[in-house]
Design an enzyme around this catalytic site. Structure first.
Site, mmCIF file in Angstrom:
data_model
loop_
_atom_site.group_PDB
_atom_site.id
_atom_site.type_symbol
_atom_site.label_atom_id
_atom_site.label_comp_id
_atom_site.label_asym_id
_atom_site.label_seq_id
_atom_site.Cartn_x
_atom_site.Cartn_y
_atom_site.Cartn_z
ATOM 1 N N GLY A 38 33.038 37.163 41.993
ATOM 2 C CA GLY A 38 34.223 36.548 42.591
ATOM 3 C C GLY A 38 35.389 37.502 42.559
ATOM 4 O O GLY A 38 35.215 38.718 42.630
ATOM 5 N N GLU A 39 36.601 36.953 42.502
ATOM 6 C CA GLU A 39 37.849 37.745 42.451
ATOM 7 C C GLU A 39 38.148 38.477 43.755
ATOM 8 O O GLU A 39 39.118 39.215 43.830
ATOM 9 C CB GLU A 39 37.822 38.798 41.333
#
Length: 347
Positions: free
Chosen positions: A312-313
């Site tokens: 993610g991120e």
């Protein structure tokens, strides 16, 4: 009309046709560069120039906590959301490293961590509430909170436009957000939770049935098929922020590079709200989350990579930027058959 229903910027189809024709003049067999040719041509149409460039990248990370996390659906405590927001801002997270490598504009938008975060130049404090409600028991947020989260995404898109950005990447952080994303995907695709729920941050096999049970419970509690109501009932502030950013970027003519499972669910919801934005979305990679393939299929999306990422991120998308830049360099700098005095394919 609400701002998020306004049509996306038009794509210049004539430029796409010119770029396709130009690709045929380059010193290579037609199609030999595969998806790199496709994405170069698409970006030409999106940017409205025969030889597009990707030099100005804008990355917004949206953060928020989730009430469902109190049910034990994550391997990490909720304090991690706040701690990672600090880590993003101080440069220690994976996306922070990649943003530096790309020389990208980088910001973190705190939409609702449980714990307060100290002020920092790269953190935008836009806390709507200390996390959402537990969507297995009640709606995740009320209508005003939904609108606030959408508007924060809108503002991120407008900041990207002010920086004359050529590409937008949205990332997310929120302990419990794979549960929220799985619930949204299940509701939107009319699938049982079992087909979409994965291990998220690394929960145990024993925790997985609980996660599935809670999401199925939430789906029964919130049967609406309206995408805005689904976001209100099942979403997270950071997911709604991504939805708003994707829509606004498309309206302003900024191509969006979508990250993994959670970001793709945000794209799924954004397209359900405003179908006109779909051509402005590029998909970076297929994550290791089991539901991601189904979400990508529903979007008719062809991601450029599959290397087992699930961080993610926005990290997968940021990693793919260099691939896009290579595709554009090949498209813009290779010699044509005429320039290189190379014989073309015989008729």
């Amino acid at each position: 009309m609400n701002w998020y229903l306004q049509a996306a910027a038009p794509i210049q189809q004539n430029i796409i046709e010119e770029a396709l024709a130009y690709q045929l003049t380059l010193t290579k067999p037609p199609g030999a560069l595969g998806a790199l040719e496709d994405v170069a041509v698409k970006l030409a149409g999106l940017q409205g120039v025969l030889k597009p460039q990707l030099e100005r990248i804008y990355i917004s990370i949206f953060a928020g906590d989730h009430g469902i996390a109190k049910q034990g659906v994550s391997a990490f405590p909720q304090a991690v959301t706040t701690e990672m927001v600090k880590n993003f801002a101080t440069g220690g997270a994976a996306i922070s490293v990649l943003a530096r490598q790309l020389n990208a504009q980088f910001e973190v938008v705190n939409l609702g961590t449980i714990f307060e975060v100290d002020a920092h130049p790269q953190i935008i404090d836009a806390r709507i509430a200390p996390g959402t409600q537990d969507f297995s028991q009640t709606s995740a947020m009320d209508q005003s909170q939904l609108q606030l989260a959408l508007s924060q995404g809108q503002l991120a898109g407008e900041r990207a436009h002010q920086h004359k950005s050529q590409l937008f990447i949205g990332g997310e952080m929120g302990i419990g957000n794979t549960s929220s994303a799985s619930a949204l995907a299940a509701a939107r695709l009319n699938l049982p939770a079992q087909q979409l729920v994965g291990m998220g941050t690394g929960i145990s096999e024993a925790q997985l049935p609980l996660k599935v049970k809670l999401i199925d419970q939430a789906l029964a509690l919130h049967p609406s098929s309206d995408p805005l109501e689904q976001l209100q009932n099942l979403g997270g502030f950071e997911i709604v922020g991504l939805v708003g950013a994707y829509i606004r970027c498309a309206q302003l003519g900024i191509p969006v590079l979508v990250d993994g499972f959670i970001s793709s669910v945000a794209a799924l919801m954004a397209v359900a709200i405003n179908k006109s934005i779909a051509p402005w979305l590029l998909f970076s990679h297929e994550s290791a989350e089991p539901g991601h393939q189904k979400v990508l299929a529903a979007l008719n999306a062809k991601p450029l990579l599959n290397i087992g990422m699930r961080l993610g991120e926005g990290s997968g998308a940021a990693l793919v930027v260099s691939l896009l830049q290579s595709a554009l360099a090949l498209h813009g700098e290779m010699a044509t058959f005429a320039q290189a005095n190379v014989s073309e394919k015989e008729a």
